[in-house]
Design a protein around this motif. Structure first.
Motif, PDB file in Angstrom:
ATOM      1  N   ALA A 183      36.442  48.005  43.336  1.00 57.53           N
ATOM      2  CA  ALA A 183      37.585  47.654  43.065  1.00 57.53           C
ATOM      3  C   ALA A 183      38.529  48.260  43.989  1.00 57.53           C
ATOM      4  O   ALA A 183      38.528  49.424  44.499  1.00 57.53           O
TER       5      ALA A 183
ATOM      6  N   GLN B 122      37.018  41.769  46.560  1.00 60.63           N
ATOM      7  CA  GLN B 122      36.406  40.595  45.480  1.00 60.63           C
ATOM      8  C   GLN B 122      35.147  39.933  46.059  1.00 60.63           C
ATOM      9  O   GLN B 122      34.857  39.160  44.929  1.00 60.63           O
TER      10      GLN B 122
ATOM     11  N   ARG C  25      33.521  35.373  43.724  1.00 60.72           N
ATOM     12  CA  ARG C  25      34.761  36.001  43.934  1.00 60.72           C
ATOM     13  C   ARG C  25      34.771  36.483  42.623  1.00 60.72           C
ATOM     14  O   ARG C  25      34.668  35.880  41.521  1.00 60.72           O
TER      15      ARG C  25
ATOM     16  N   ASP D  29      36.673  38.241  39.466  1.00 60.17           N
ATOM     17  CA  ASP D  29      37.969  37.790  39.153  1.00 60.17           C
ATOM     18  C   ASP D  29      38.281  38.927  38.230  1.00 60.17           C
ATOM     19  O   ASP D  29      38.584  38.735  36.994  1.00 60.17           O
ATOM     20  N   TRP D  30      38.672  39.973  38.749  1.00 58.35           N
ATOM     21  CA  TRP D  30      39.313  41.201  37.706  1.00 58.35           C
ATOM     22  C   TRP D  30      40.378  41.684  38.536  1.00 58.35           C
ATOM     23  O   TRP D  30      40.507  41.886  39.731  1.00 58.35           O
TER      24      TRP D  30
END
Ligand code: G6P
Length: 616
Positions: A205, A209, A243, A245-246
């Motif tokens: 994080a 990504q 990728r 997605d968050w």
């Protein structure tokens, strides 16, 4: 179980490793540690306790290295102490290694290495692997053009039985990290001038990504600007970059005291996200993108077998009731750990369905693999995108509940129940459920997030009830039919985070044993919403009252529940039967949460537990 994170790039690795490690702490928190390559020496900092303890030590050490490996441990082999903490150094201090999994033949490897004068500091299986790699590194001359470090890891892994996700560094290769997986998850993070390896994408994080999900039997080599993936036989693999997605904010605590609290309160949103775009245009059924099985083929299914562990297993029980009711299809539910060794005779038209928040629980994964090996069609609900189960199942449905950090599952559970209701609806509409019944269910499901908010508005009242009973040592949780799995889940939630004894039973079964526990010291949480068996529930409550057992009742508004029958009553809104299990889950979660908090327990990281159980 255990989180590993490795980084190589341009920035100082110490802080980056610790930040990633904190995000992996839900995987285990017995001890933590890191190792960096400093000039031509490896430096290890590790300690019993939380990542924070190691962070304090690392800050004092002022590490300059731009690469390293790190680990947060859930103990399998050996006590929880500083020595058994990872990373482990080889006997000659050339190799440092972090490991998630269990090396089953470690004892024989250890014996072999001891016969070659190798000595060991810890009781772990991991230290044995570090020294085995060092042994091959010292002994073998690789073929021309091959990387000696990488080849020594590969060679060693050929001798290993069991499960592993590893990250390894070598004092002679201060710019390279080798990772490998078999049975335990491992993900590669592809950054800009930096690359990473982790058990789970959450450690990436804020850094990248772009991820490559590694498969079992793959080995990865990362440097600052490059990476390569190969098999154990040194065949090259074309990596697929996905990728993720968050949003980073999703895994940040914000104003809440605990992730569990945050996740309980997120449920109106997580349920909305679980449903989004998944109802037919005519509003009479559900639709799913990733089932990979045509309606025509689904009609040929004669039976469904659900497998899961822990809270997800309770979601399976709810699915059993709902699918049998709406679709009239026989459903069986088994613990994944039992099913995988049971060699169950299954009818050829059986569909095997697994449920796993993390998508990594080893028993669930192996139950899935065993079913596939036998040629059964498999489906899964998972929350973690790209997880091993999500990738290996024939088809599936993502929960879209968002990252769940608290070890005790809350929002993932309600999203699993919601999906179970939607699958029951979908299967029902393929069979006997009418258009009108279907539209009624769709309308009811769409109202769920709003009804959950109404219950969350009662949090203060539920907190007061929780505190009133927080000193009790034993609790009983009772419910019938769809509320039986909720009774099990209520008891599990309480015991896992507050360490109190709690048992869940089908209400009528209390007469066959649990009633002996009843007395003024043992409160019963009785889940008795309005419905066809409401009166039977009231009779059971009377039986408890007659024995002076305190009652906390969870019932629906307008249920005519006699107020003097319970010591405390929590009302949930009246709703369709397929929504009620979701609503009933909320007060149970809040009760457990507030009791544990009142008792001063570490709610997000209960002792001895871990969120992702990747050992058998
Ligand atoms: C652990 C967690 C539970 C979870 C269970 C199954 O025990 O603490 O919250 O229900 O594993 O996990 P899964 O990821 O397969 O749903």
């Amino acid at each position: 179980m255990c989180g590993i994170f490795a980084y190589v790039g341009r920035q100082k690795a110490g802080g980056i490793l610790l930040e990633g490690l904190k995000r992996l702490e839900y995987r285990g928190y017995d001890s933590a540690g890191l190792a960096v390559a400093d000039k031509d020496k490896l430096r290890v900092i590790k300690k019993k306790g939380r990542v924070e303890v190691v962070a304090a030590k690392a800050r004092r050490a002022r590490l300059q290295a731009v690469m390293g490996i790190s680990h947060t441990r859930w103990a399998t082999h050996g006590d929880v102490n500083d020595t058994n903490a990872h990373p482990h150094l080889s006997d000659d201090s050339k190799i440092a290694l972090v490991h998630n999994g269990v090396i089953e033949n470690y004892a024989s490897i250890k014996k072999f290495l001891e016969s070659r004068n190798c000595s060991f500091q810890s009781q772990t299986d991991t230290e044995v692997l570090a020294s085995l790699i060092a042994y091959h590194y010292a002994k073998e001359q690789p073929e021309e053009g091959k990387n000696r470090f990488l080849e020594s890891v590969r060679k060693s892994l050929h001798h290993v039985e069991g499960a592993y996700g590893i990250a390894v560094i070598c004092a002679d290769y201060p710019n390279e990290i080798v990772g490998a997986r078999k049975g335990s998850p491992l993900v590669l993070g592809v950054g800009n001038g930096e690359n990473m390896i982790s058990s789970d994408v959450s450690a990436f994080a804020g850094r990248t990504q772009n991820v490559v999900y590694l498969d079992d039997g793959q080995v990865v080599l990362i440097t600052r600007d490059d990476f390569s993936v190969t098999t154990m036989m040194d065949e090259s693999v074309q990596p697929v970059i996905n990728r993720v997605d968050w949003e980073i904010e999703e895994s940040v605590l914000g104003t809440f005291s605990h992730y569990m609290e945050k996740e309980i309160f997120e449920q109106p949103t997580s349920l909305e996200n679980t449903m989004r775009g998944r109802f037919s245009d005519d509003g009479s059924t559900a639709k799913f993108g990733g089932l990979n099985i045509a309606a025509r083929d689904l009609r040929q299914i004669d039976r469904i077998l659900f497998c899961a562990c822990g809270t997800a297993w309770h979601a399976c029980l709810v699915a059993e009731y709902l699918i049998e009711r709406f679709a009239r299809l026989p459903v069986e539910v088994d613990y994944a750990s039992e099913f995988r060794y049971r060699n169950a005779p299954l009818d050829k038209n059986t569909l095997v369905f697994v449920i796993s928040q993390s998508g990594e629980t080893i028993d669930t994964l192996e139950a899935l693999r065993e079913s596939k090996r036998k040629g059964f069609r498999t489906l899964a609900f998972t929350n973690v995108v790209g997880s091993t189960i999500a990738r290996e199942t024939d088809g599936g449905i993502y929960q879209h509940a968002g990252p769940e950090i608290g070890v005790a599952s809350t929002k993932a559970f309600t999203s699993q129940i919601l999906l179970a209701a939607m699958v029951a609806l979908y299967l029902g509409r393929l069979r006997d459920l009418s258009f009108n019944d279907g539209t009624e269910i769709v309308k009811a499901l769409k109202k769920t997030p709003g009804l959950v908010s109404q219950i969350l508005d009662q949090a203060d009242k539920i907190k007061a009830i929780a505190e009133k009973y927080a000193d009790s040592r034993d609790f009983l949780f009772l419910g019938r039919q769809l509320m039986f799995p909720l009774a099990l889940e209520g008891a599990l939630k309480l015991k896992e985070i507050s360490y109190l004894h709690a048992e869940g039973y089908p209400a009528a079964e209390m007469k066959h044993g649990p009633l002996a526990l009843i007395g003024p010291e043992c409160p019963t949480v009785f889940i008795a919403p309005k419905g066809e068996i409401f009166k039977k529930n009231l009779a059971n409550i009377q039986e408890i009252k007659a024995r002076k057992g305190p009652i906390i009742a969870i019932t629906s508004t307008g249920s005519d529940f006699p107020e003097d029958l319970a010591d405390d009553i929590i009302f949930i809104p009246q709703s369709h039967e397929c929504v009620t299990p979701i609503l009933a889950a909320i007060p149970l979660q809040l009760l457990a949460y507030y009791i544990a908090r009142h008792r001063g327990c570490d709610v997000d990281k209960p002792r001895n537990l871990a969120k992702s159980v990747t050992v058998e």
